[in-house]
Design an enzyme around this catalytic site. Structure first.
Site, mmCIF file in Angstrom:
data_model
loop_
_atom_site.group_PDB
_atom_site.id
_atom_site.type_symbol
_atom_site.label_atom_id
_atom_site.label_comp_id
_atom_site.label_asym_id
_atom_site.label_seq_id
_atom_site.Cartn_x
_atom_site.Cartn_y
_atom_site.Cartn_z
ATOM 1 N N ASP A 150 -16.679 28.408 22.247
ATOM 2 C CA ASP A 150 -16.776 29.318 21.110
ATOM 3 C C ASP A 150 -18.203 29.269 20.573
ATOM 4 O OD1 ASP A 150 -16.057 30.950 18.970
ATOM 5 O OD2 ASP A 150 -14.931 29.411 17.894
ATOM 6 N N HIS A 151 -18.633 30.341 19.958
ATOM 7 C CA HIS A 151 -19.868 30.304 19.173
ATOM 8 C C HIS A 151 -19.576 29.631 17.824
ATOM 9 C CE1 HIS A 151 -21.291 34.194 21.424
ATOM 10 N NE2 HIS A 151 -21.563 33.110 22.117
ATOM 11 N N HIS A 195 -15.793 33.001 15.790
ATOM 12 C CA HIS A 195 -14.656 33.848 16.198
ATOM 13 C C HIS A 195 -14.788 34.397 17.613
ATOM 14 C CE1 HIS A 195 -13.693 33.621 11.969
ATOM 15 N NE2 HIS A 195 -14.860 34.157 11.679
ATOM 16 N N HIS A 196 -15.528 33.712 18.467
ATOM 17 C CA HIS A 196 -15.774 34.232 19.811
ATOM 18 C C HIS A 196 -15.231 33.292 20.883
ATOM 19 C CE1 HIS A 196 -19.364 36.398 17.716
ATOM 20 N NE2 HIS A 196 -18.218 37.004 17.490
ATOM 21 N N GLN A 197 -13.996 32.853 20.712
ATOM 22 C CA GLN A 197 -13.400 31.928 21.689
ATOM 23 C C GLN A 197 -13.185 32.648 23.022
ATOM 24 O OE1 GLN A 197 -11.455 32.716 18.827
ATOM 25 N NE2 GLN A 197 -12.101 31.074 17.493
#
Ligand SMILES: Cc1cc2nc3c(=O)[nH]c(=O)nc-3n(C[C@H](O)[C@H](O)[C@H](O)COP(=O)(O)OP(=O)(O)OC[C@H]3O[C@@H](n4cnc5c(N)ncnc54)[C@H](O)[C@@H]3O)c2cc1C
Length: 523
Positions: free
Chosen positions: A294-295, A446-448
């Site tokens: 994730d980010h 929120h970039h999983q």
């Protein structure tokens, strides 16, 4: 013949960014599609109103996951909002439209995934979008997703862009050109003041098409097989169980958290683990649930001498910058996002007026995993992203925080806005103290991605055409297939994956596509 909940050519599980694009393109090409979505219709007005996105967290439309305690991030359990509604996470997201770097896709291709290089995906990116500035060699117009680039940003964001330049970051006139570096106003998935989710852009125009049946509140429990071929999906709604037959294929687009769960519940996963939960093993696929990454965002919070203000019809993120913490990197490792509010975390306090420069890590090295805790489809998942497990991630974030601090002292923010740093705060000076701030405050961007990784090696879950290894008639198409996350926000790449999945299905079933077209042409 129309698609009905009993059966269709293709059953798609999950009406999120990828699932909506995929379903639309299959229907356009004459296939009958059933789209099963665990969430409800996207009628909550907070979805359509860009400025109200924060009200969707913990609402009925949020899966509201929590990770297990993260030992390298202050033993905190991180909240992961994800969309459970038509449109999936594109109905909850920050509306930033970002393709990532050209090098991201070339890297995927380098890993053995033919058809995913920048040269391959650029035409697909172009056909997805409807850029208000019009078509060019790099950009598209007339596609399903309207992209707003010509808007008047709120004053604080004008100042952020100037402050970044004063800090030595140049302007990038189009960060969606394949080259990210520089500061820009964000391009937004908004049309006439309303959010453009994937459901709005792709599904709404074909809502009454007989080739598409969308079933909301339909939670897929497991995949059904005949021999080694996936032939349907078992799902539940309001406590009752039903099945849908797939005459051609099943495509799982349930997102990075739920796609690996559905595979594991269906006997596709690490054999030893599945047996531990009493699940019959269909294929030993140890990669399912692994490679989770994730980010991350770390807040640098400033107070201001006057209220900041923002427009409700725009996203609260109207500028960002991409930057490299060290030389020799092929792409930026930092994306700093600018917010028009002081984003205090629990235990923090400060003046009500302010803004936040979120230091974002977009090339994380740490990798975690998702595991079942039992065979019940509703059991809590063991989500362990191993946040900040690799020291390199902490160091990049420390450098990003330093950049954001410098930006906050630039004349455009200290002059007109009288900006002063509240967190980490002037008492935090050494690199060690900054590391502690990073570990205490880092949260999801929120970039999983990555839990059903695409590739050719024995830890890969799907091949380059998104077919699940070891079975027939089954693909995964969503952010979970990314071998490595793109260097920016992940909505556009997830939609791209849905678009390409549709291309693969239609190329593999040209006979059906032709038959479907003649079916549609009949009166
Ligand atoms: C709060 C937030 C802010 C974000 N901000 C941005 C941004 O500004 N820009 C950007 O580019 N990206 C952003 N993202 C990320 C981006 O939206 C996601 O990466 C993208 O939407 C993922 O698409 P997907 O198709 O993989 O999954 P999703 O869009 O999450 O779709 C999965 C769908 O499957 C459904 N589903 C799951 N399990 C089942 C089941 N068993 N049966 C039936 N249906 C099921 C879900 O309910 C959901 O609708 C953000 C995400 C969040 C959550």
């Amino acid at each position: 013949m129309a698609a009905t909940p009993d059966g269709a050519d293709v059953v798609v599980v999950g009406a999120g960014s990828a699932g909506c694009a995929l379903a639309r393109r299959l229907v356009d090409r004459g296939l009958r599609v059933v789209l099963l979505e665990a969430g409800g219709a996207d009628t909550n007005p907070d979805i359509a109103t860009p400025g109200r996105l924060a009200y969707l967290w913990h609402a009925e439309e949020d899966w509201a996951y929590h990770t297990v305690a993260q030992p390298h991030a202050g033993d905190r359990r991180l909240h992961w909002p994800r969309g459970r509604v038509l449109g999936g996470s594109s109905a909850l997201n920050g509306m930033i439209w970002a393709r990532g770097a050209a090098a991201d896709y070339d890297h995927w291709a380098y890993l053995g995934n033919d058809g995913w290089s920048w040269a391959d995906v650029l035409p697909v990116h172009r056909r997805m979008e409807d850029l208000d500035a019009g078509r060019s060699a790099l950009r598209g117009a007339g596609g399903p997703i309207h992209v707003l680039s010509r808007y008047r940003p709120d004053p604080i964001f004008e100042s952020c862009v100037k402050a970044a330049q004063e800090t030595g970051v140049p302007v990038n006139p189009d960060y969606n050109s394949g080259e990210l570096d520089g500061v820009s106003h964000t391009q937004l998935t908004i049309r006439d003041g309303r959010r453009q989710s994937a459901a709005e852009g792709y599904l709404r125009p074909i809502a009454d098409h007989p080739g598409l049946t969308v079933v909301t509140r339909a939670h897929a429990r497991r995949l059904l097989f005949t021999g080694d071929r996936c032939t349907g999906v078992e799902w539940e709604r309001d406590g009752r169980t039903a099945t849908t037959r797939a005459d051609v294929e099943v495509i799982v687009s349930a997102g990075t958290v739920e796609s690996p769960r559905l595979l594991m519940l269906s006997g596709l996963g690490d054999a030893a683990e599945l047996r531990r939960h009493g699940i019959d093993v269909r294929v030993d696929l140890p990669g399912v649930g692994r490679n989770l990454h994730d980010h991350l965002l770390v807040p640098v919070i400033f107070g201001t001498g006057r209220p900041v203000g923002r427009s409700p019809e725009l996203s609260p993120m109207q500028s960002h910058l991409f930057w490299r913490t060290r030389s020799g990197l092929p792409v930026p490792d930092v994306q700093a996002l600018h917010f028009p509010v002081p984003m205090y975390q629990p235990g923090m306090s400060g003046p009500p007026d302010g803004f936040t420069l979120q230091a974002g890590l977009v090339r994380p090295v740490s990798r975690g995993r998702i595991r079942l805790t039992g065979a019940d489809p509703h059991a809590e998942l063991d989500i362990d992203p191993a946040t900040l497990a690799c020291a390199q991630d902490v160091e990049a974030l420390v450098d990003a925080v330093i950049l954001c601090r410098e930006m906050g002292t630039a004349p455009s923010l200290t002059g007109e806005w009288a900006a002063r740093e509240i967190y980490p705060g002037p008492q935090v000076r050494t690199r060690d103290e900054l590391r502690a701030h990073v570990r205490a405050t880092a949260g999801t961007f929120h970039h999983q991605v990555g839990t059903c990784r695409m590739g050719a090696d024995d830890r890969a879950v799907v091949d380059a055409r998104l077919r699940v290894h070891g079975v027939r008639g089954l693909r995964v198409a969503d952010a979970s297939v990314m071998p490595a996350v793109t260097t920016a926000n992940t909505n556009a790449p997830a939609i791209l994956i849905g678009e390409l999945a549709a291309d693969f299905v239609t190329a593999d079933h040209t006979d059906l596509v032709a038959a479907g077209h003649s079916r549609q042409e009949q009166p």
